[in-house]
Design a protein around this motif. Sequence first.
Motif, short mmCIF file in Angstrom:
data_model
loop_
_atom_site.label_atom_id
_atom_site.label_comp_id
_atom_site.label_asym_id
_atom_site.label_seq_id
_atom_site.Cartn_x
_atom_site.Cartn_y
_atom_site.Cartn_z
N GLY A 188 -6.43 5.37 5.44
CA GLY A 188 -6.41 6.63 4.70
C GLY A 188 -5.66 6.55 3.40
N ASN A 189 -5.80 5.42 2.70
CA ASN A 189 -5.15 5.25 1.39
C ASN A 189 -6.22 5.33 0.29
OD1 ASN A 189 -3.92 4.21 -0.99
ND2 ASN A 189 -2.40 3.14 0.25
N PRO A 190 -6.30 6.47 -0.42
CA PRO A 190 -7.37 6.66 -1.41
C PRO A 190 -7.16 5.89 -2.71
CG PRO A 190 -5.91 8.55 -1.42
CD PRO A 190 -5.44 7.66 -0.30
N TYR A 191 -6.11 5.08 -2.78
CA TYR A 191 -5.85 4.30 -3.99
C TYR A 191 -6.23 2.83 -3.81
CZ TYR A 191 -3.42 8.59 -4.97
OH TYR A 191 -3.14 9.91 -5.16
N ILE A 192 -6.89 2.52 -2.70
CA ILE A 192 -7.34 1.16 -2.41
C ILE A 192 -8.84 1.04 -2.70
CG2 ILE A 192 -7.91 -0.41 -0.50
CD1 ILE A 192 -5.07 -0.76 -1.38
N GLN A 196 -11.90 10.72 6.73
CA GLN A 196 -12.55 11.65 5.81
C GLN A 196 -11.54 12.38 4.95
OE1 GLN A 196 -15.16 14.45 7.72
NE2 GLN A 196 -16.00 15.23 5.80
N GLY A 197 -11.83 12.41 3.65
CA GLY A 197 -10.94 13.07 2.71
C GLY A 197 -9.87 12.17 2.14
N ARG A 198 -9.65 11.02 2.76
CA ARG A 198 -8.64 10.06 2.28
C ARG A 198 -9.23 8.63 2.26
NH1 ARG A 198 -4.65 9.34 5.69
NH2 ARG A 198 -5.59 10.42 7.46
N GLU A 199 -10.53 8.54 1.96
CA GLU A 199 -11.22 7.25 2.05
C GLU A 199 -10.74 6.25 1.00
OE1 GLU A 199 -14.31 10.44 3.27
OE2 GLU A 199 -12.79 10.17 1.66
N SER A 200 -10.79 4.98 1.40
CA SER A 200 -10.63 3.88 0.46
C SER A 200 -12.02 3.45 0.01
CB SER A 200 -9.93 2.70 1.14
OG SER A 200 -8.64 3.05 1.56
N GLY A 201 -12.08 2.68 -1.08
CA GLY A 201 -13.34 2.17 -1.58
C GLY A 201 -13.58 0.75 -1.08
N GLN A 202 -14.79 0.46 -0.63
CA GLN A 202 -15.14 -0.87 -0.11
C GLN A 202 -16.47 -1.32 -0.69
OE1 GLN A 202 -13.50 -3.16 2.28
NE2 GLN A 202 -15.03 -4.36 1.17
N MET A 207 0.78 -1.24 0.00
CA MET A 207 0.00 0.00 0.00
C MET A 207 0.82 1.30 0.00
SD MET A 207 -3.26 -1.23 2.31
CE MET A 207 -3.67 0.42 2.84
N PRO A 208 1.93 1.39 0.72
CA PRO A 208 2.71 2.64 0.66
C PRO A 208 3.20 2.98 -0.75
CG PRO A 208 3.35 1.35 2.57
CD PRO A 208 2.47 0.47 1.75
N LYS A 209 3.46 1.96 -1.57
CA LYS A 209 3.90 2.20 -2.94
C LYS A 209 2.78 2.84 -3.76
CE LYS A 209 7.90 0.42 -2.09
NZ LYS A 209 9.08 1.32 -1.94
N LEU A 210 1.54 2.46 -3.50
CA LEU A 210 0.40 3.06 -4.20
C LEU A 210 0.30 4.54 -3.86
CD1 LEU A 210 -2.25 0.29 -3.44
CD2 LEU A 210 -0.58 0.35 -5.31
N MET A 211 0.51 4.86 -2.59
CA MET A 211 0.49 6.25 -2.15
C MET A 211 1.64 7.03 -2.80
SD MET A 211 -1.98 7.06 0.10
CE MET A 211 -1.38 8.21 1.34
N GLN A 212 2.81 6.43 -2.82
CA GLN A 212 3.99 7.10 -3.35
C GLN A 212 3.83 7.47 -4.82
OE1 GLN A 212 7.62 4.86 -2.85
NE2 GLN A 212 8.82 6.23 -4.15
#
Length: 379
Positions: A132-136, A355-361, A108-113
Amino acid sequence: MKRSITAWFAMALCASPAISQEMIKIGVNQPLTGPFAASGTYIVNGAKIAVEQINASGGVLGKKIELVIEDNKSNPTEAAAVAEKLIVRDKVPVIMGAWGSSLTLAAMPKLMQYEVPMLVETSSSSKITQQGNPYIFRISPPSAIEAAAFKELLPQLGVKKVDFLSINNDWGRGTASDFGKMFKDNNIAVGLTETMDQSDQDMSAQLSKIKGTDSDTIIVTTAVEQLTLVLKQAASLGMTKKIITTGGSQNPDQLIDQAGSAANNTRHMVFFAPWQVEKTANPEITKAFLSAWAAKGFNKAGVTESYRGYDGISVIKAAIEKAGVADPKAITKALWEIKVPTLNGMVQFQKDGPQGRESGQYLARGKLITIIDGKVVVP
C-alpha cells in the motif's frame, strides 16, 4: 558520504523537496560497496549513459538532469538513511533504487513520510507492491510474475522435482516461496530449501545436502558474485542436476568469464537479451545503448544488469516531461499516465496492492537463456 547523515538532517530537518533552478536532480540509491557492489555499479553506469544521452538532446523541461548518487552499502539501514538524505538534504523530487528487495523495503517508509516517488529498477519481492505504498513504481518483475512466466517453460524443461538454494533475504525467500507455490500447483515436487547469507563464500555444505536428494533441478537465487562461487563449488562436487537461476541479475557473460566451464549447461532468466539485437524489444534503442556502453570501455558482461539503470532513468525523464515540473506530487501522477519505449519493452504501470493505495507495476518479460560451451544461447 563525507559528512554524517545525522548532521545533514540537523541542518535540513524542516526542508521539503524542491527544485534546483539550473538542474533537475534525480536521486540514485544503490549498493556501491558490500556484497552487491558489482550489480549496483552496473545500474549506476547504465543510469549515467541515459543521462548523458538525455542531456545531449537538450535535457528535460529545458534543464539538464543531474544524478545525485549515494551508496547504500548493501545494507537496509543505510538504504533507508540514504533515501532520507536524498529527499531532505539534496531535495530530489524522485529517486531510483535500491537494487535489493530488502534495501528497497527498508527505504519505502521514507517515501511515504516525505511523499516522494521511487522508481524500483531491480527488486523482485512481491511485498514491495503489496504494502500500500503509492510512491512505488517498479519496472522489474516481482518473483510471482517471474514464476508465472517460468510455468510456460515447464514442458520443455522436464522438471520433476526441485530444490532451492536462495540468498537469505527478502529477494531469495520471496522467490523460493513464489516459485515453490507455482511448482506445487503444477504437480512438481519441492524438496529442500537451503539458504545462504549474502556474505557467505562457501556453500559446499548446502550443495552437498542438495546433491544427496532425488531432485533433478536446483533453483538458485543470488547475485552474480555469489552465484559464480555456487557454480564452481557445484562443479567441484560433481553435481549433475539442472541449475536454473532467477531474478535476472546473473550477468551470463560475467559467469562465463569467472566460472569458466562450471557455467556450462546452466540456465538463467534474463530480462534483457542483448546477444541478438534484432530480437530485443526495441532494437534501435538497444543499438544506441550497447554502442554507448562499449564506447565507455565497460565490461560487456554488465549490460544485462545495467540496462535497468538506463531504463529507470528513461522512465523518470518521461514522467518529469509529462508532469511539466520537477515536483514529487506531479511526477507521481505522471508516472501513472506515461507509456515509455525502453530496452525491456513499452513501460506502462498497472495498479498493484490495496485499493486506493496501489503501487505501480510494469509487467516485464524475460527469457531463459542457456550457457553452452562458453556461449550464451538465446531461445
